[in-house]
Motif scaffolding. Structure first.
Motif, mmCIF file in Angstrom:
data_model
loop_
_atom_site.group_PDB
_atom_site.id
_atom_site.type_symbol
_atom_site.label_atom_id
_atom_site.label_comp_id
_atom_site.label_asym_id
_atom_site.label_seq_id
_atom_site.Cartn_x
_atom_site.Cartn_y
_atom_site.Cartn_z
ATOM 1 N N ALA A 1 0.786 -1.159 -0.025
ATOM 2 C CA ALA A 1 -0.020 0.203 0.050
ATOM 3 C C ALA A 1 0.954 1.303 -0.022
ATOM 4 C CB ALA A 1 -0.918 0.032 1.197
ATOM 5 N N ASN A 2 0.639 2.353 -0.863
ATOM 6 C CA ASN A 2 1.175 3.624 -0.885
ATOM 7 C C ASN A 2 0.051 4.506 -0.592
ATOM 8 O OD1 ASN A 2 2.244 6.143 -1.564
ATOM 9 N ND2 ASN A 2 3.896 5.301 -2.968
ATOM 10 N N PHE A 3 -0.153 4.912 0.580
ATOM 11 C CA PHE A 3 -1.091 6.039 1.308
ATOM 12 C C PHE A 3 -0.936 7.232 0.544
ATOM 13 C CE2 PHE A 3 -1.102 2.289 4.042
ATOM 14 C CZ PHE A 3 -2.680 2.198 4.332
ATOM 15 N N ASP A 4 0.482 7.588 0.320
ATOM 16 C CA ASP A 4 0.334 9.015 -0.321
ATOM 17 C C ASP A 4 -0.039 9.294 -1.606
ATOM 18 O OD1 ASP A 4 1.738 9.983 2.182
ATOM 19 O OD2 ASP A 4 3.725 9.120 1.417
ATOM 20 N N LEU A 5 0.321 7.965 -2.344
ATOM 21 C CA LEU A 5 -0.051 7.877 -3.911
ATOM 22 C C LEU A 5 -1.374 7.330 -4.056
ATOM 23 C CD1 LEU A 5 3.236 6.717 -5.607
ATOM 24 C CD2 LEU A 5 2.286 9.155 -5.314
ATOM 25 N N GLU A 6 -1.985 6.930 -2.996
ATOM 26 C CA GLU A 6 -3.482 6.400 -2.913
ATOM 27 C C GLU A 6 -3.558 5.077 -3.966
ATOM 28 O OE1 GLU A 6 -6.476 9.378 -3.213
ATOM 29 O OE2 GLU A 6 -5.828 10.248 -1.368
ATOM 30 N N SER A 7 -2.336 4.148 -3.882
ATOM 31 C CA SER A 7 -2.517 3.144 -4.844
ATOM 32 C C SER A 7 -2.050 2.013 -3.754
ATOM 33 C CB SER A 7 -1.480 3.384 -6.063
ATOM 34 O OG SER A 7 -0.060 3.485 -5.328
ATOM 35 N N GLY A 8 -2.176 0.786 -4.695
ATOM 36 C CA GLY A 8 -1.845 -0.394 -4.152
ATOM 37 C C GLY A 8 -2.880 -1.112 -3.367
ATOM 38 N N ASN A 9 -2.451 -1.943 -2.604
ATOM 39 C CA ASN A 9 -3.844 -2.757 -1.804
ATOM 40 C C ASN A 9 -3.167 -3.030 -0.480
ATOM 41 O OD1 ASN A 9 -2.438 -5.203 -2.090
ATOM 42 N ND2 ASN A 9 -3.159 -5.159 -4.217
ATOM 43 N N CYS A 10 -3.926 -3.258 0.505
ATOM 44 C CA CYS A 10 -3.735 -3.687 1.899
ATOM 45 C C CYS A 10 -4.465 -4.685 2.448
ATOM 46 C CB CYS A 10 -3.648 -2.552 2.927
ATOM 47 S SG CYS A 10 -5.228 -1.683 3.124
ATOM 48 N N ARG A 11 -4.040 -5.572 3.458
ATOM 49 C CA ARG A 11 -4.751 -6.506 4.069
ATOM 50 C C ARG A 11 -4.957 -6.324 5.602
ATOM 51 N NH1 ARG A 11 -4.326 -13.005 3.664
ATOM 52 N NH2 ARG A 11 -5.976 -12.518 1.890
ATOM 53 N N LEU A 12 -6.194 -6.192 5.765
ATOM 54 C CA LEU A 12 -6.624 -5.818 7.374
ATOM 55 C C LEU A 12 -7.106 -6.872 7.627
ATOM 56 C CD1 LEU A 12 -7.947 -2.369 6.532
ATOM 57 C CD2 LEU A 12 -5.795 -2.732 7.019
ATOM 58 N N VAL A 13 -6.658 -7.211 9.175
ATOM 59 C CA VAL A 13 -6.930 -8.371 9.736
ATOM 60 C C VAL A 13 -7.129 -8.200 11.234
ATOM 61 C CG1 VAL A 13 -6.195 -10.820 10.683
ATOM 62 C CG2 VAL A 13 -5.466 -9.978 8.307
ATOM 63 N N GLY A 14 -8.294 -8.556 11.867
ATOM 64 C CA GLY A 14 -8.497 -8.463 13.476
ATOM 65 C C GLY A 14 -9.339 -9.512 13.807
ATOM 66 N N ASN A 15 -9.654 -9.531 15.074
ATOM 67 C CA ASN A 15 -10.728 -10.248 15.835
ATOM 68 C C ASN A 15 -11.770 -9.683 16.425
ATOM 69 O OD1 ASN A 15 -8.997 -12.331 15.052
ATOM 70 N ND2 ASN A 15 -8.071 -12.645 17.029
ATOM 71 N N LEU A 16 -12.989 -10.148 16.217
ATOM 72 C CA LEU A 16 -14.192 -9.530 17.054
ATOM 73 C C LEU A 16 -15.038 -10.502 17.235
ATOM 74 C CD1 LEU A 16 -16.484 -8.673 14.318
ATOM 75 C CD2 LEU A 16 -14.236 -8.595 13.349
ATOM 76 N N THR A 17 -16.098 -10.170 17.880
ATOM 77 C CA THR A 17 -17.346 -10.925 18.266
ATOM 78 C C THR A 17 -18.462 -10.578 17.252
ATOM 79 O OG1 THR A 17 -16.385 -11.417 20.381
ATOM 80 C CG2 THR A 17 -18.718 -12.100 20.017
ATOM 81 N N LEU A 18 -19.113 -11.659 16.572
ATOM 82 C CA LEU A 18 -20.157 -11.218 15.765
ATOM 83 C C LEU A 18 -21.482 -12.297 16.117
ATOM 84 C CD1 LEU A 18 -21.657 -9.782 13.440
ATOM 85 C CD2 LEU A 18 -20.899 -11.382 11.776
#
Length: 108
Positions: free
Chosen positions: A64-81
């Motif tokens: 991910a390049n947040f300055d150029l607003e390009s690329g991709n990212c993987r976001l991972v986390g735990n929660l209760t649903l």
């Protein structure tokens, strides 16, 4: 198992970064920096908005390049649903802030 958890745990589903007041890369970066993100599964009835503490070791921001607003990212986390502990995995394209995601139940 809960029906919604079972559904979101089967295959990939459309997701988007759930950001307020504006859906921007800058707002997403601020959420990541704070360590808490909201992801919305858009294919459920009315959408399912899930917030979770970011697992920095499981997430991948290297493409991910947040300055150029390009690329991709993987976001991972735990929660209760719906009383089920799950892990949420969301792969987002920074150009659209949309992508694919799924849940992994952490208990049977």
């Amino acid at each position: 198992m809960d029906e919604l958890v079972a559904r979101l745990s089967t295959g990939d589903h459309r997701v988007e970064a759930s950001l307020r007041p504006e859906k921007t890369v800058k707002a997403l970066k601020e959420c990541i920096d704070r360590g808490y993100v909201n992801i919305k599964f858009t294919d459920t009835k009315g959408g399912t908005d899930l917030g979770f503490k970011l697992d920095r070791d499981g997430s991948d921001l290297s493409k991910a390049n947040f300055d150029l607003e390009s690329g991709n990212c993987r976001l991972v986390g735990n929660l209760t649903l719906n009383y089920v502990k799950v892990q949420c995995i969301a792969d987002l394209d920074l150009k659209t802030l949309d992508g694919k995601g799924h849940l992994i139940p952490l208990e049977s």
